[in-house]
Design a protein around this motif. Structure first.
Motif, short mmCIF file in Angstrom:
data_model
loop_
_atom_site.label_atom_id
_atom_site.label_comp_id
_atom_site.label_asym_id
_atom_site.label_seq_id
_atom_site.Cartn_x
_atom_site.Cartn_y
_atom_site.Cartn_z
N SER A 105 32.85 6.18 -56.06
CA SER A 105 33.93 5.26 -56.38
C SER A 105 33.80 4.64 -57.78
CB SER A 105 33.98 4.19 -55.29
OG SER A 105 34.73 3.12 -55.70
N SER A 164 47.60 5.63 -47.79
CA SER A 164 47.06 4.27 -47.60
C SER A 164 45.55 4.27 -47.81
CB SER A 164 47.44 3.73 -46.23
OG SER A 164 47.01 4.64 -45.25
N LYS A 189 52.64 0.11 -54.96
CA LYS A 189 51.90 1.06 -54.11
C LYS A 189 52.97 1.74 -53.26
CE LYS A 189 48.23 2.72 -51.79
NZ LYS A 189 47.24 3.64 -52.39
N PHE A 226 42.92 2.80 -60.29
CA PHE A 226 42.23 2.70 -59.00
C PHE A 226 41.79 1.26 -58.81
CE2 PHE A 226 40.60 7.41 -59.02
CZ PHE A 226 41.87 7.84 -58.70
N GLU A 227 41.86 0.80 -57.54
CA GLU A 227 41.40 -0.57 -57.23
C GLU A 227 39.94 -0.74 -57.61
OE1 GLU A 227 41.85 -1.10 -53.07
OE2 GLU A 227 44.03 -0.92 -53.20
N GLY A 228 39.60 -1.96 -58.00
CA GLY A 228 38.22 -2.26 -58.36
C GLY A 228 38.21 -3.09 -59.64
N SER A 261 52.05 7.08 -51.62
CA SER A 261 50.64 7.00 -52.01
C SER A 261 49.83 6.75 -50.74
CB SER A 261 50.44 5.87 -53.02
OG SER A 261 49.06 5.71 -53.30
N SER A 308 44.03 5.86 -50.06
CA SER A 308 43.71 6.08 -51.47
C SER A 308 43.63 4.74 -52.20
CB SER A 308 44.79 6.96 -52.11
OG SER A 308 44.78 6.79 -53.51
N ARG A 309 42.69 4.64 -53.14
CA ARG A 309 42.53 3.38 -53.89
C ARG A 309 43.48 3.30 -55.08
NH1 ARG A 309 37.66 0.86 -52.56
NH2 ARG A 309 37.51 -0.15 -54.57
N GLU A 310 44.35 4.31 -55.22
CA GLU A 310 45.25 4.29 -56.38
C GLU A 310 46.38 3.26 -56.21
OE1 GLU A 310 47.15 8.16 -56.69
OE2 GLU A 310 48.55 7.66 -55.09
N GLN A 351 36.57 5.25 -60.61
CA GLN A 351 37.29 4.06 -61.07
C GLN A 351 37.20 3.94 -62.60
OE1 GLN A 351 36.40 -0.36 -60.59
NE2 GLN A 351 36.01 0.52 -58.59
#
Ligand SMILES: C[S@@+](CC[C@H](N)C(=O)[O-])C[C@H]1O[C@@H](n2cnc3c(N)ncnc32)[C@H](O)[C@@H]1O
Length: 210
Positions: free
Chosen positions: A132, A194, A188, A165-167, A192, A196-198, A136
């Protein structure tokens, strides 16, 4: 190792078979299920008008470009760039190369002719490692490059759509983009996944530096 790879690819095949957007992409002729992410963002944010000039960064295999080419029509321009080869799309100028290389960025600008862009869309993604923090950071790097490129081509009313990406890295880029545009919202779309961190930023109206 080989067993784990086989398991992962069986899981991927199962997910694809169950995915309604994969079926819809096949039925409608889109090259990617990703096309529906842009369709849904456009339905919400009215990104693209007939006659617009659009740059698609990280365009292969071409789902987003197919969609915007249909929306801008014959008076519009779509320039699509990817480091991977992808088949031609009617109404789209393809450029194959790394858009962060100066010569490729110049080719993209030349393909726009004298026009500034109304819209820059970036679904850029690094090669996913599954780690990750690395993924990211790779995505954030590409998003920053897309943001800088967009600022060099957009009209004063122009729009940037960019994937993150989330983070921590993603949030930092989000703040940077929000600082340089008059409006910036997070999207979101349903297409996309669910898991996925995008997520996507839709940023409108680049602010002048100063
Ligand atoms: C998720 S895919 C895009 C899918 C596309 N939106 C569609 O609908 O078909 C991300 C793409 O970004 C491209 N990419 C990543 N880094 C790039 C770079 N530096 N220059 C050009 N393309 C890049 C990859 O080759 C990949 O094809």
């Amino acid at each position: 190792m080989a067993k784990r790879r086989a398991k992962r690819s069986a899981e991927w095949a199962g997910r694809q078979a169950r995915d309604p957007y994969v079926r819809r992409a096949r039925a409608t002729g889109f090259r990617s299920r990703a096309a529906f992410k842009l369709v849904q963002i456009d339905q919400k944010d009215r990104l693209v008008q007939a006659g617009d000039a659009v740059v698609d960064l990280g365009a292969a295999p071409g789902g987003w470009s197919q969609y915007v080419a249909a929306r801008v029509g014959s008076q519009g321009i779509v320039v699509a760039v990817d480091r991977l080869e992808f088949p031609p799309i009617t109404g789209v100028t393809r450029i194959i190369g790394d858009f962060t290389a100066a010569d490729i960025a110049l080719d993209v600008k030349a393909a726009l002719g004298q026009r500034p862009a109304n819209l820059v869309i970036s679904d850029l993604a690094p090669n996913i490692t599954g780690v990750s923090s690395i993924d990211q950071a790779g995505c954030a790097l590409l998003a920053r490059a897309a943001h800088d490129f967009a600022l060099s081509v957009l009209t004063t009313q122009g729009t940037l759509v960019v994937k993150l990406f989330e983070g921590v890295e993603g949030q930092t880029v989000r703040q940077e983009v929000a600082h340089r545009f008059a409006r910036c919202v997070v999207r979101k779309p349903d297409a996309s996944r669910s898991g996925s961190r995008e997520f996507y930023l839709v940023a409108r109206g680049p602010r002048p530096l100063g």
